[in-house]
Design a protein around this motif. Structure first.
Motif, PDB file in Angstrom:
ATOM      1  N   MET A 245       0.899  -1.310   0.113  1.00 52.76           N
ATOM      2  CA  MET A 245       0.012   0.115   0.031  1.00 52.76           C
ATOM      3  C   MET A 245       0.628   1.208   0.081  1.00 52.76           C
ATOM      4  N   MET A 248       2.257   1.949  -3.380  1.00 53.56           N
ATOM      5  CA  MET A 248       1.240   2.587  -4.333  1.00 53.56           C
ATOM      6  C   MET A 248       1.272   3.896  -4.026  1.00 53.56           C
ATOM      7  N   ARG A 252       2.603   7.027  -6.788  1.00 53.11           N
ATOM      8  CA  ARG A 252       1.633   8.297  -7.151  1.00 53.11           C
ATOM      9  C   ARG A 252       2.419   9.618  -6.959  1.00 53.11           C
ATOM     10  N   GLU A 255       4.559   9.748  -9.985  1.00 57.31           N
ATOM     11  CA  GLU A 255       4.005  10.374 -11.153  1.00 57.31           C
ATOM     12  C   GLU A 255       3.679  11.844 -10.986  1.00 57.31           C
ATOM     13  N   TRP A 278      -1.087  -6.241 -10.546  1.00 59.30           N
ATOM     14  CA  TRP A 278      -1.973  -5.577 -11.425  1.00 59.30           C
ATOM     15  C   TRP A 278      -1.782  -4.077 -11.357  1.00 59.30           C
ATOM     16  N   GLY A 280       0.140  -0.588 -12.356  1.00 62.12           N
ATOM     17  CA  GLY A 280       0.743  -0.123 -13.433  1.00 62.12           C
ATOM     18  C   GLY A 280       1.884   0.771 -13.099  1.00 62.12           C
TER      19      GLY A 280
ATOM     20  N   ALA B 219      -9.462  -9.513 -12.057  1.00 62.79           N
ATOM     21  CA  ALA B 219      -8.546  -8.716 -12.836  1.00 62.79           C
ATOM     22  C   ALA B 219      -7.744  -9.601 -14.201  1.00 62.79           C
ATOM     23  N   LEU B 223      -8.090  -8.635 -17.996  1.00 62.42           N
ATOM     24  CA  LEU B 223      -6.864  -8.475 -18.986  1.00 62.42           C
ATOM     25  C   LEU B 223      -7.142  -9.369 -20.235  1.00 62.42           C
ATOM     26  N   MET B 245     -11.382  -4.538 -10.133  1.00 60.96           N
ATOM     27  CA  MET B 245     -10.398  -5.541 -10.526  1.00 60.96           C
ATOM     28  C   MET B 245     -10.522  -5.659 -12.018  1.00 60.96           C
ATOM     29  N   MET B 248      -8.745  -2.906 -13.585  1.00 64.03           N
ATOM     30  CA  MET B 248      -7.028  -3.110 -13.504  1.00 64.03           C
ATOM     31  C   MET B 248      -6.599  -4.095 -14.417  1.00 64.03           C
ATOM     32  N   GLY B 249      -7.259  -5.046 -14.814  1.00 69.47           N
ATOM     33  CA  GLY B 249      -6.884  -6.073 -15.855  1.00 69.47           C
ATOM     34  C   GLY B 249      -7.006  -5.339 -17.295  1.00 69.47           C
ATOM     35  N   ARG B 252      -3.998  -3.074 -17.450  1.00 70.23           N
ATOM     36  CA  ARG B 252      -2.609  -3.863 -17.875  1.00 70.23           C
ATOM     37  C   ARG B 252      -2.665  -4.354 -19.413  1.00 70.23           C
ATOM     38  N   GLU B 255      -1.757  -1.329 -21.380  1.00 71.27           N
ATOM     39  CA  GLU B 255      -0.181  -1.088 -21.368  1.00 71.27           C
ATOM     40  C   GLU B 255       0.478  -1.877 -22.353  1.00 71.27           C
ATOM     41  N   MET B 275      -8.460   0.885  -3.050  1.00 74.68           N
ATOM     42  CA  MET B 275      -7.392   1.000  -3.860  1.00 74.68           C
ATOM     43  C   MET B 275      -7.387   1.711  -5.132  1.00 74.68           C
ATOM     44  N   ALA B 277      -8.348   4.704  -5.661  1.00 77.69           N
ATOM     45  CA  ALA B 277      -7.605   6.204  -5.785  1.00 77.69           C
ATOM     46  C   ALA B 277      -6.260   6.077  -6.088  1.00 77.69           C
ATOM     47  N   TRP B 278      -5.522   4.811  -6.035  1.00 73.44           N
ATOM     48  CA  TRP B 278      -4.181   4.506  -5.981  1.00 73.44           C
ATOM     49  C   TRP B 278      -3.427   4.126  -7.180  1.00 73.44           C
ATOM     50  N   THR B 279      -4.237   3.523  -8.093  1.00 72.82           N
ATOM     51  CA  THR B 279      -3.784   2.863  -9.251  1.00 72.82           C
ATOM     52  C   THR B 279      -3.111   4.118 -10.245  1.00 72.82           C
ATOM     53  N   GLY B 280      -2.332   3.790 -10.953  1.00 73.87           N
ATOM     54  CA  GLY B 280      -1.774   4.754 -11.766  1.00 73.87           C
ATOM     55  C   GLY B 280      -2.079   4.545 -13.174  1.00 73.87           C
ATOM     56  N   PRO B 281      -2.948   5.234 -13.739  1.00 70.55           N
ATOM     57  CA  PRO B 281      -3.353   6.636 -13.371  1.00 70.55           C
ATOM     58  C   PRO B 281      -4.586   6.093 -12.413  1.00 70.55           C
ATOM     59  N   ALA B 282      -5.107   7.043 -11.727  1.00 67.99           N
ATOM     60  CA  ALA B 282      -6.187   6.922 -10.625  1.00 67.99           C
ATOM     61  C   ALA B 282      -7.400   6.299 -11.298  1.00 67.99           C
ATOM     62  N   GLU B 325      -8.804   9.742 -13.086  1.00 68.37           N
ATOM     63  CA  GLU B 325      -8.018   9.964 -14.179  1.00 68.37           C
ATOM     64  C   GLU B 325      -7.873   9.220 -15.539  1.00 68.37           C
TER      65      GLU B 325
END
Lengths: 331, 331
Positions: A245, A248, A252, A255, A278, A280, B219, B223, B245, B248-249, B252, B255, B275, B277-282, B325
């Motif tokens: 966590m 992550m 950010r 970024e 999962w 990125g 996920a 994918l 989830m 997120m797949g 990926r 990408e 989570m 809010a924390w993936t890149g991009p959110a 995002e």
């Protein structure tokens, strides 16, 4: 060695059998002084509830907090062993506390569990004796303080994990490596940090104290510390983020500052949660086999509840490095 | 209306009081034929266990599966209401089944819960009557099939969620929008898909059947479907991914194919897990207030267990769009 009966204890203390039974089962309606005297007598005579009576019942699974997917992995591991065994699982948490208070232990006893698994929390010695007298076994998962020899514990080798993560970054060529570990007063944070320091020492590298931070294992902490660490002229080229966590959050932060991972910055997490593959880019991290740890703790507890001796007081699972896409050589 | 006693039922059927009591408490050691006759008599006399006896006890929280942080959010919501109430929570799962079998219901009854909360699963009508006769209330969270009027249910407006997500993409200018919803036989998947279709209809857009996919909320599914959808000449410019989830797949997959999000592809999830809010991009996603839903279900259950009438048989929480995002206008 004959076991004293409840009637014997009652007579010695000068109370009714019901009162002794109430104290044993943790009911609240016994005066503190009376309770003290009954507990005293039970202790003196080494009263042990017969384990046969405890072979049925549920497992009380106590978390210090129900946060993130970390707790879910533990619950899945417990459930995978308890389910086929036909043993129900009762879940509760300590609102973020690492030590349950007396009232909570009493409530636990009222439920008459077959045994208790505590996750990231532990009981005081007196409370442990209180459980032992009632024949209720206790197993701890990843405890946060020095282990008392008498409490069976399942953990992971945190020092080794910190060492693996940091050594991976050093081998890639990094020399300015920051660490955001967990809270200062949690043993696993300190063990991971010690592994980080040892990796530096054994490669004759100095640790810059400005690069050592304490977080609280959340993404927010990773973001805050990440922004501070990366927004400086002599910024680190790699961050060991202490938890997935937190990693992550650091990703950010990178970024936001326009840093590309892993080109401008390497990031390594800790835990290997299901989502780590999962993100990125996919997170390089240290694998803690949380489900297996929880499963081992549950098997230990069921054995203890049935009077089967367990082979060891402490089982440490080996942590392993999982290299994915967030680490690479420095630019 | 006088309530028949257990003795009355026993005499009518010609069995002992113990046998009737065993059937009521779900013990397995009663011959099937006898059990049938006892159940018959209980049904005929509309036997209802007095609710006063059920005011103490635990909540049995039954998941169809303990997967992902989704289940943890539900557990946190239940725990937030049950904890302060002093009601323990027992957690189990159905190994991915959406319908418990008889043996499992019997095991549940043996534990004598104050009430049962089922998540993404439900009981057959006969099983529901079996519970009702024992005075054990049942509340369902986000049920996967058409709701029977007599089972109180807490859900979220999935149709509205699908509509919001798709309308957001249409308003950004997207015309080729793919959807990866959940399993075909799960009602919420179909409701989200219906919302997606309605958003198209109300904007006079046609849905290309090649862009409609069924996943399983993981996920991995995101994918797999993402790679298939995006690796075609007439690829969609946006994907409504059905769950965070799955999103997120899909991210990926994008990408891997060298597509930049949101420049080349917009992606929208569903759930708004912590989570997201924390993936890149959110992640842009649809908020399901899982914790609040679980809390409401728990309050409903506690009220029912105490004989307090609940205001509605079905509570639907409103879903809302959370724009982050991963969505933007098409290139």
């Amino acid at each position: 060695m004959t076991q004293p009966t409840i009637a014997f204890i009652a007579e010695e203390v000068g109370v009714s059998v019901t009162t002794v039974s109430k104290v044993l089962n943790g009911h609240a309606d016994v005066a503190a002084a009376t309770r003290e005297r009954v507990e005293d007598s039970l202790r003196r005579h080494q009263y042990q509830r017969r384990t046969a009576r405890r072979a049925a019942g549920h497992i009380d699974l106590v978390f210090h907090e129900l946060d993130s997917v970390w707790a879910m992995e533990i619950l899945r591991g417990v459930s995978a062993v308890a389910g086929p065994d036909g043993t129900p699982v009762m879940v509760s948490h300590l609102d973020g506390q690492h030590r349950p208070d007396r009232a909570r232990i009493d409530r636990l006893l009222t439920r008459r569990p077959l045994g208790i698994i505590m996750v990231l929390c532990a009981v005081a010695d007196a409370q442990h004796r209180q459980l032992a007298r009632r024949g209720i076994p206790l197993v701890i998962v990843d405890n946060d303080s020095a282990t008392s020899a008498r409490v069976p514990t399942v953990g992971a080798n945190n020092w080794n994990g910190g060492l693996l993560a940091t050594r991976h970054l050093i081998e890639l060529g990094h020399r300015r490596i920051a660490v955001v570990t967990g809270p200062r007063d949690v043993l696993c944070s300190q063990a991971r940090l010690a592994g980080y320091r040892f990796a530096h020492e054994s490669s004759d590298l100095l640790v810059d104290p400005a690069l050592v931070r304490y977080g609280d294992f959340t993404a927010e902490a990773g973001l805050t510390h990440g922004l501070r660490l990366l927004d400086r002229a002599d910024r680190p080229t790699a961050v060991f983020a202490g938890s997935d966590m937190q990693a992550m959050g650091v990703l950010r932060a990178a970024e936001r500052l326009g840093l590309s991972v892993p080109r401008d910055l390497s990031v390594i997490g800790y835990d290997d949660l299901p989502m780590a593959a999962w993100t990125g880019p996919a997170l390089t991290t240290v694998n803690q086999p949380l489900r297996e740890m929880a499963g081992a703790a549950t098997r230990m507890l069921l054995d203890l509840a049935r009077g089967i001796p367990v082979p060891a007081d402490r089982i440490d699972f080996v942590t392993g490095l999982v290299v994915r896409e967030t680490t690479g050589p420095p630019a």
